[in-house]
Design a protein around this motif. Structure first.
Motif, short mmCIF file in Angstrom:
data_model
loop_
_atom_site.label_atom_id
_atom_site.label_comp_id
_atom_site.label_asym_id
_atom_site.label_seq_id
_atom_site.Cartn_x
_atom_site.Cartn_y
_atom_site.Cartn_z
N LEU A 91 -74.56 -31.96 72.84
CA LEU A 91 -74.48 -32.26 71.41
C LEU A 91 -74.51 -31.03 70.53
N SER A 92 -74.93 -29.88 71.09
CA SER A 92 -75.01 -28.68 70.26
C SER A 92 -74.87 -27.43 71.13
N PRO A 93 -74.33 -26.38 70.52
CA PRO A 93 -74.26 -25.11 71.24
C PRO A 93 -75.67 -24.59 71.49
N PRO A 94 -75.86 -23.76 72.45
CA PRO A 94 -74.81 -23.06 73.19
C PRO A 94 -74.24 -23.84 74.37
N ALA A 95 -74.66 -25.06 74.62
CA ALA A 95 -74.10 -25.84 75.73
C ALA A 95 -72.85 -26.58 75.25
N TYR A 96 -71.85 -26.58 76.09
CA TYR A 96 -70.61 -27.30 75.79
C TYR A 96 -70.25 -28.30 76.88
N ARG A 97 -70.81 -28.11 78.07
CA ARG A 97 -70.54 -29.02 79.19
C ARG A 97 -71.64 -30.07 79.28
#
Length: 124
Positions: A91-97
């Motif tokens: 739902l939020s960066p820094p994660a995209y996967r």
């Protein structure tokens, strides 16, 4: 009850194996509980439901069970990436996967999760 045996009411799911996760009473609300699996998975109780996801943040190797839960969202305490417990979506960066999610069933006060057959389930 159901320590080593599975209840007959669990529906077989292709490519998955049911395993006992914990007693419902042992699962604190709005917190994660790591399971002894490879890869590591965790169960969460939030908003009256129970969820199971892969435990490792997809941004960097860090436990989501050690994060913060608000509603049906878990926030990684390392870099604040957020994931939806229902869908695994980042739902939020820094994660995209996204993280993988797994079916959950509660039978007689016991939480069972259906993990992929290639996950290793360690006996505790």
């Amino acid at each position: 009850m159901y320590q080593n045996a599975l209840p007959p009411t669990l529906t077989e799911l292709p490519g998955r194996q049911w395993t006992r996760a914990c007693a419902v009473a042992d699962l604190p609300e709005d917190e994660g509980l790591k399971l002894t699996t490879v890869p590591v998975t965790s169960v969460f109780a939030a908003e009256g439901e129970i969820f199971c996801i892969d435990d490792t943040c997809t941004h960097e190797t860090y436990s989501l069970a050690d994060g913060w839960v608000e509603g049906c969202v878990v926030e990684c305490s390392l870099h604040m990436a957020k994931f939806d417990l229902r869908t695994g979506k980042a739902l939020s960066p820094p994660a995209y996967r996204p993280v993988a999610t797994h079916p959950v069933s509660c039978v007689d006060g016991v939480v069972f999760v259906a993990l992929p057959t290639d996950y290793l389930i360690k006996e505790t």
